[in-house]
Structure formats: C-alpha cells, structure tokens
Design an enzyme around this catalytic site. Structure first.
Site, mmCIF file in Angstrom:
data_model
loop_
_atom_site.group_PDB
_atom_site.id
_atom_site.type_symbol
_atom_site.label_atom_id
_atom_site.label_comp_id
_atom_site.label_asym_id
_atom_site.label_seq_id
_atom_site.Cartn_x
_atom_site.Cartn_y
_atom_site.Cartn_z
ATOM 1 N N LYS A 153 22.182 28.948 9.014
ATOM 2 C CA LYS A 153 21.293 29.215 7.883
ATOM 3 C C LYS A 153 21.692 30.476 7.122
ATOM 4 O O LYS A 153 21.769 30.461 5.890
ATOM 5 C CB LYS A 153 19.858 29.342 8.413
ATOM 6 C CG LYS A 153 18.839 29.812 7.394
ATOM 7 C CD LYS A 153 17.447 29.713 7.972
ATOM 8 C CE LYS A 153 17.240 30.652 9.137
ATOM 9 N NZ LYS A 153 17.107 32.058 8.739
ATOM 10 N N THR A 154 21.948 31.561 7.847
ATOM 11 C CA THR A 154 22.306 32.814 7.178
ATOM 12 C C THR A 154 23.614 32.667 6.410
ATOM 13 O O THR A 154 23.773 33.202 5.310
ATOM 14 C CB THR A 154 22.416 33.954 8.205
ATOM 15 O OG1 THR A 154 21.185 34.055 8.924
ATOM 16 C CG2 THR A 154 22.698 35.278 7.521
ATOM 17 N N ASP A 188 14.048 33.046 2.450
ATOM 18 C CA ASP A 188 14.379 32.676 3.826
ATOM 19 C C ASP A 188 13.091 32.538 4.645
ATOM 20 O O ASP A 188 12.051 33.106 4.292
ATOM 21 C CB ASP A 188 15.287 33.751 4.425
ATOM 22 C CG ASP A 188 15.884 33.336 5.753
ATOM 23 O OD1 ASP A 188 15.809 32.137 6.102
ATOM 24 O OD2 ASP A 188 16.439 34.203 6.458
ATOM 25 N N GLU A 189 13.156 31.795 5.735
ATOM 26 C CA GLU A 189 12.026 31.617 6.666
ATOM 27 C C GLU A 189 10.765 31.189 5.912
ATOM 28 O O GLU A 189 9.667 31.734 6.120
ATOM 29 C CB GLU A 189 11.760 32.909 7.457
ATOM 30 C CG GLU A 189 12.962 33.439 8.224
ATOM 31 C CD GLU A 189 13.332 32.603 9.444
ATOM 32 O OE1 GLU A 189 12.717 31.534 9.633
ATOM 33 O OE2 GLU A 189 14.226 33.012 10.189
ATOM 34 N N GLN A 236 9.837 25.668 13.518
ATOM 35 C CA GLN A 236 9.870 27.047 13.985
ATOM 36 C C GLN A 236 8.759 27.888 13.360
ATOM 37 O O GLN A 236 8.850 29.115 13.301
ATOM 38 C CB GLN A 236 11.232 27.677 13.691
ATOM 39 C CG GLN A 236 12.387 26.984 14.410
ATOM 40 C CD GLN A 236 13.712 27.682 14.187
ATOM 41 O OE1 GLN A 236 13.954 28.782 14.675
ATOM 42 N NE2 GLN A 236 14.589 27.031 13.429
ATOM 43 N N ARG A 284 16.857 29.555 21.582
ATOM 44 C CA ARG A 284 17.492 30.877 21.524
ATOM 45 C C ARG A 284 18.718 30.926 22.433
ATOM 46 O O ARG A 284 19.532 31.830 22.326
ATOM 47 C CB ARG A 284 16.535 31.988 21.980
ATOM 48 C CG ARG A 284 15.233 32.190 21.198
ATOM 49 C CD ARG A 284 15.445 32.312 19.733
ATOM 50 N NE ARG A 284 15.305 31.017 19.094
ATOM 51 C CZ ARG A 284 15.705 30.747 17.866
ATOM 52 N NH1 ARG A 284 16.300 31.677 17.152
ATOM 53 N NH2 ARG A 284 15.547 29.547 17.341
#
Length: 724
Positions: free
Chosen positions: A32-33, A218-219, A249, A605
C-alpha cells in the site's frame, strides 16, 4: 527511472488511475505505501502536476515520515512543496493561517490527553459535580464522540436523551469556554474547527479547493465523519480524490472511526474506480490462509482474496497453557528457543494482546528470566513529568493565557504558592473577568500598602515574582532562537537545581537534555516561529511514533497499536472468549465483527511464524476465571494448524494443570555454577552479587543483587549470567 517498473499489474493500475475518484482496497502487506508514494511520484514526474497542488494525508507521523523518505528517493527536492502529514497536522497548519476568520488565535496551543483531563476536572469542580459520579474519562469520551459528529454544545443539548447526557452538555459547554479563554484547541477541535472554517468561509474553501488538484487519503477505513466531510470539502471542485484502505482492518470505532465511510464511498462517488490490491508480500501462504478464514465470517466487508508468491511456511500454532503465568513462560521459552537456534533475533518477535492489563504477567516473566523487552504504551517520553513541565513553560511563553500550563508550573519548582492561593487566584481573576495570567499581571502592578490588595503581601510578592519571570521569558522569545529560549526557561525557572534534589534527578535531567535535542531541530527558525513549530510537533506525536524501527528487544504491544507494523514472529496471547473477543463486545454483532477484524490484523502482522496462545484459567479484573477458547480459533480449519497443536476444533477443558510445551533442555546456554557471594554480570542489569541459587526442575533459580537495577530473581538457563 521508470516509476512503474517494479509494480505488479494491480499496483500499476492504481498508480495510473489519476482522473476522478478512486477507491483502492489494499489488503495487509499488499504494498500500500509503495502504491501511495509511486502515485504521487507519477503525478509529479510523469503527469507534470506541481507538487504544491497535491495533498497526501496519513494517520500517523510515522507513516508520514516513511512516505516522505520514499518520495525523497523518487521525486527528490519536490517533496518539500507537497502538503504531506496527518489529518491533525494539516488542520493545525490551516488553522494557524486562516483561524482568525473564526476567532482562533494563531498562537493557540494544542491540549493533549492529560491537559484535557485536567481541564475537565476543573470544569466538574466549578460546576459542583462529583468526579466520582461523573468520571472525567467518560465525559471526555462523550465530548469526543460529539465533536466527531460535528455537534456543538448547543447541538448536543438537542440530542440529549438522558440525565448523564445533560450533564455532559453542561460540562461540554463550560469546557469549550475554558478552552477559548486559554486560546487552546484539543485534538478533536483541530478537525471540527477546520470543517467549520470551510463551511462559514466559502472564499477560503474555494482557495484551498483550487490549490489541491489531487488529494489522497491513507487508512480511509479509520476516518470519522468530520475527516470525511473535510476531504469532501477539499475535493469538491476537481473531484480527484483517491482513498486507500481496507474495511477488514477497521478497528478504531472506539475512536469514532466510521466503517461506513469506506463501505459507502461508491455511493457518494458513483463514478469511482475501484482497484483491489490482493497480492501479499509480507506473510507466508499458511498465515494468509488462516487470517482469511478468520475474517471471512464478517458481513460488513468488501470481499477480496489475498494471495502470495511467498513460501508456504510454518502453519500457525495454537497453544494451550493452564494459567496466564504459564502462557507468559511459554512465550519467553519459545523466543529463547528460536533465538538459540539462530532463527531470529529478539527484535524480530512481538507479543500482542487485547488489553493493557495482560502485559503484567508477560513483563514479570520477561524480567524473571532476564530477557529484555520493550513495552509500547509504557510511560511515553512526552508524558514524563519533567518533559511536560518544560513544555508547559514553553507553551506559557507562547500563549500566556494557557491556564492548564499556568496551573501546572506556577509552583514547580516550589515557590510557596499552595493550592489555597491558586484557588483564590482563580476566583479573584474570575471576579475581575480576566484570565488567570492577566490577574497575575494586575497583581504585579499593585504597590505595597494599597488598600484593595486582594491577597496577603507575601502571596502578592510570590505571584508577582512569577509574572515578572514569565514576562522576561516572553520578551526573550521575540529575540532568541528556540534553543536560547529553552536554556533561558531552564535557568530562570530553577528547574535544573530542582531536579538535583530528587533521587532520580539525573535520569530526569537526561530527559530534559533529550527534549533539548528535539528543540535543536528548530534552531534555524526565526524567533517565535521555531517555538510554534516545536510545540506543534511535540503535541502531535503518537504512541507508535515513539517505537524505534530497529530495536533488538522483544516488543510487547496491544493489538490496536500493532496496526501498521510487522514482525517475523508474532505471539497473540489471550485467545479466549471474554478476552479476544472482549466480553463487552460478544453480545453486539457490530462490535463482535470489529473484534474479529482485530484478530485478523494481529495475524497479518506476522511474516514467518504466528502463535495463537490461550490459558485455561486466567486471573482477570481481580478474579480467576475459566474461559472457553476464542471462537475465532474455530474459524481456522484444523488442517491449517501445526501438527500437535492442542486445539482440535472443539470446546474442551484441560483435565489437569498441563501445557503442550516444555522448555526443559531447549536452551543451548552453558550455565555457570554459582554460589552466594559470586560476582556476576548481566547484559541488561549490569554487575551484581549472587544472593542465592536454588535448583528448580532441570534448572536453577538465582537471586542477584545488581548495583543499579536492584534485586532480581532469574532463571539461570535464561539469564545468561557471566561469572566474574
């Protein structure tokens, strides 16, 4: 350099979709980043968009720093012209520039959590409300929820349905008055006031709309209604808004995050292009399969199928222990085994849990066995008393009407100004209809023998002396750099001498010097500007921002804080109904789905290994309980779990205190023979003297009095003591 060269087809599609609204559904570990940064680079280098016309919004300073570092490599010096940062940082910047339009002092201070609680306690006192009956934390949560829905105190009154809500409304109204009197904003105000600014000033909004041709967030699953409204406002002209997130998430509803923002994005923008990022680069195939089975039961989600080209890897291990102490011992034992085999370093391991209280047993085990660890959400640097004291002095220099900072440090170091004198000062200032600091200035103007002297001559002298000192510091701030001002504050206040009289004064002084090092980053700013920039930066730091990237100790962290992080090895402890899912969420379908998402976040994670650990009996909230295995474990097919794992897919109870693990004989450490009086050395605790050494099963328990760390009780095979 080809911006698109190292992207997979879905990532490339997301980067090249630059016209109109775009929804990127990005699974965990899907790059994503990389997509977000490459998208900005593509706009600048390929499309030719001026960086000044791009806004990129993140949720943490850590994410913003990572994005900035990557963009520096991709687009070089153009990064400085981007509007890049967290929602709160960007709003703070806008309000510094435009706030006067809605009567906000540009020199406002930002109140953190502790400041808010202090102010709410004062509100309760002044409204004659019992803080034991109306807990400040509960009031704070209610006010935060109100602000996240754009409700002013007057609006909240219209929505009140209970007596408690009527009390909240009264406190909320008084709280906002005190914030205004102090020229202060809390974190929720930064967002709410920016939306109000745009609503009430169409000309200002039009200026920002015209400037930002492209906006990406983002997010997005973590946004609340205020944040969503602000993004809609800014994107209202060009409609080039790109949001990135994952409904699976979304775990922050308790912070007023609204999952509907991402689920309904296509309703608000029917022409939105949707791109799925489903290839995972982080985890092994078996970890992904387990996580996918856990989340698949949820109804509030957008379906996607995670896949990876990584190896199949080790299957997740489900471990049963008898108590939370054995659970902690298993974690320490397994980490020691993995480290001893050379498979991992301690810093590769993270232990995650649902509630902060679960860390107690873990910490005791790590200390007992001499294994270093880092506790995220211990006392954060910026919450340490001495750090907050110096920041309060600096905030008062910037904004003398900051009552929370004033009341915090007016008698620190002690100046003989007791609580009674402070209460009288507050009452007298109120009778004069002036802020407390203005009251101090008035007192400084009184002459000895004046008939209407409001306090005793001694009290007036003491209060006046503090006002004179602050006036000198305020005058210095107009000429000094932030470093010069910092040193002047420490010297004038006598804080260094004050610390020298404390037992831990040297440690606290080191924290002051560390804070000075942060201030040094702003030493080249003009006088005044450096102070504002420094105070704004430290006010916007979050928990995870303090987490070092490379730290060779095991990380203990809550599942909520772990979002956005990754580790080769992850232990999730407390996999029991009542813990995960939490007992308060079990009867609420929406909350239960969020608990499932929390478990999903924890599993994803992990890169290489994941352990799902439960205890048969646990002491929780002061009582010992027997818990059933977490219902989320049933969602994982038995064939996906490691052979010999104790979970068999059915509810069952252990017949006797027993576990499925043993550390006996696992350690490769050749322990020395020790006797009382022997001098030893430990990697973390330093040098010490053995007090006792007693055999325990196939090991020995050694008690050591360390020079600096005190008396420690350690297991010999884990402590790795060196005999001197």
């Amino acid at each position: 350099m080809d911006i698109l060269a190292d992207l997979n087809p879905a990532q490339r599609e997301a980067v090249e979709a630059i016209e109109g609204p775009v929804l990127i559904l990005a699974g965990p570990g899907s790059g994503k980043t990389r997509v977000i940064t490459h998208r900005v680079a593509y706009l600048v280098r390929v499309v030719g968009v001026n960086p000044r016309r791009i806004m990129a919004v993140t949720f943490t300073n850590k994410a913003a720093r990572e994005m900035e570092a990557r963009l520096n490599q991709l687009v070089s010096s153009s990064v400085k012209d981007l509007t890049l940062g967290t929602f709160h940082a960007i709003c703070a910047r806008i309000l510094r520039i435009e706030g006067r339009a809605i009567d906000i002092n540009p020199q406002y201070v930002i109140y953190d959590d502790d400041d808010q609680i202090s102010l709410l306690k004062r509100c309760l006192q002044e409204l004659n409300l019992d803080p034991n009956q109306y807990a400040p934390r509960s009031i704070q949560s209610a006010i935060t929820a109100a602000k996240s829905r754009m409700l002013t105190p007057a609006d909240y009154l219209q929505h009140s349905r209970s007596y408690f809500e009527e009390v909240v409304q009264r406190v909320y109204e008084h709280y906002q008055k005190l914030l205004t009197d102090s020229s202060a904003l809390d974190f929720d105000d930064l967002l709410m006031k920016t939306v109000q600014l745009f609503r009430q000033n169409p000309d200002i909004l039009e200026r920002y709309q015209s400037r930002y041709l492209h906006i990406q967030v983002d997010e997005f699953q973590d946004t609340n209604l205020v944040q969503y409204e602000m993004m809609k406002q800014l994107a209202g002209k060009h409609r080039n808004i790109c949001v990135v997130g994952d409904p699976d998430q979304s775990i922050y509803s308790w912070r007023s995050a609204d999952l509907r923002n991402i689920l309904n994005f296509e309703k608000d923008y029917p022409d939105a292009k949707v791109v799925l990022l489903e290839q995972n680069y982080r985890s092994t195939q078996k970890i992904l399969e387990a996580a996918s089975h856990v989340i698949s039961t949820n109804q509030q989600r957008k379906k996607k199928k995670l896949w990876t080209e990584n190896e199949a890897g080790s299957p997740p291990a489900v471990i049963e222990t008898y108590t939370e102490m054995e659970e902690a011992q298993f974690v320490v034992s397994e980490i020691d085994k993995l480290v001893s085999r050379g498979e991992v370093n301690p810093g590769d391991c993270a232990v995650m849990y649902r509630t902060n209280a679960q860390s107690r047993a873990l910490e005791e085990a790590f200390i007992r066995y001499g294994m270093p660890y880092k506790l995220v959400a211990g006392t954060r640097f910026y919450e340490r008393r001495e750090v907050k004291d110096i920041i309060a002095y600096l905030r008062l220099v910037q904004n003398p009407y900051d009552s929370v900072s004033l009341l915090r440090i007016i008698n620190v170091p002690a100046r003989g100004i007791g609580q009674r004198s402070l209460d009288e000062l507050i009452q007298w200032a109120r009778s004069q209809d002036v802020p407390e600091y203005r009251g101090l200035q008035l007192l400084a103007g009184y002459k000895k023998g004046d008939p209407d002297l409001p306090f005793s001559p001694r009290t007036v002298k003491t209060l006046s002396g503090f006002a004179v000192m602050m006036e000198e510091l305020i005058a210095n701030s107009r000429e000094m750099s932030i470093l010069g001002l910092f040193d002047a504050v420490v010297k004038s206040s006598g804080y260094r001498h004050y610390l020298s009289g404390l037992v831990d004064g040297d440690d606290r002084w080191e924290n002051i010097l560390e804070l000075r090092g942060v201030a040094q980053e702003y030493r080249d700013f003009p006088p005044g500007e450096g102070l504002s920039a420094f105070l704004e930066a430290v006010a916007l730091v979050s928990d995870v921002d303090d987490l070092e990237e490379k730290v060779e100790t095991v990380t203990l962290i809550t599942l909520h804080q772990a979002k956005g992080l990754e580790f080769p090895v992850v232990f999730i402890v407390g996999m029991e109904d009542g813990i995960l899912p939490h007992f308060r969420s079990i009867d609420d379908p929406e909350q239960l789905e969020e608990e499932r998402r929390l478990c999903y976040v924890g599993i994803t994670r992990a890169r290489k290994r994941v352990y799902l650990v439960r205890a048969f009996r646990r002491r929780f909230m002061g009582s010992s309980t027997v818990n059933q295995p977490s219902r989320f474990l049933k969602d994982i097919p038995p064939e996906l779990l490691s052979e010999g794992a104790s979970w068999d897919g059915e509810d069952r109870q252990l017949e006797a205190p027993a576990t499925t693990w043993s550390h006996e004989g696992e350690s490769t450490y050749d322990a020395p023979e020790l006797r009382p009086g022997d001098h030893v050395s430990h990697a973390q605790f330093g040098e010490g003297i053995v007090v006792s050494c007693q055999p325990v099963k196939n090991d020995a328990e050694v008690v050591v009095a360390f020079d600096g760390a005190g008396v420690k009780r350690l297991l010999l095979s884990f402590a790795k003591l060196e005999k001197m």
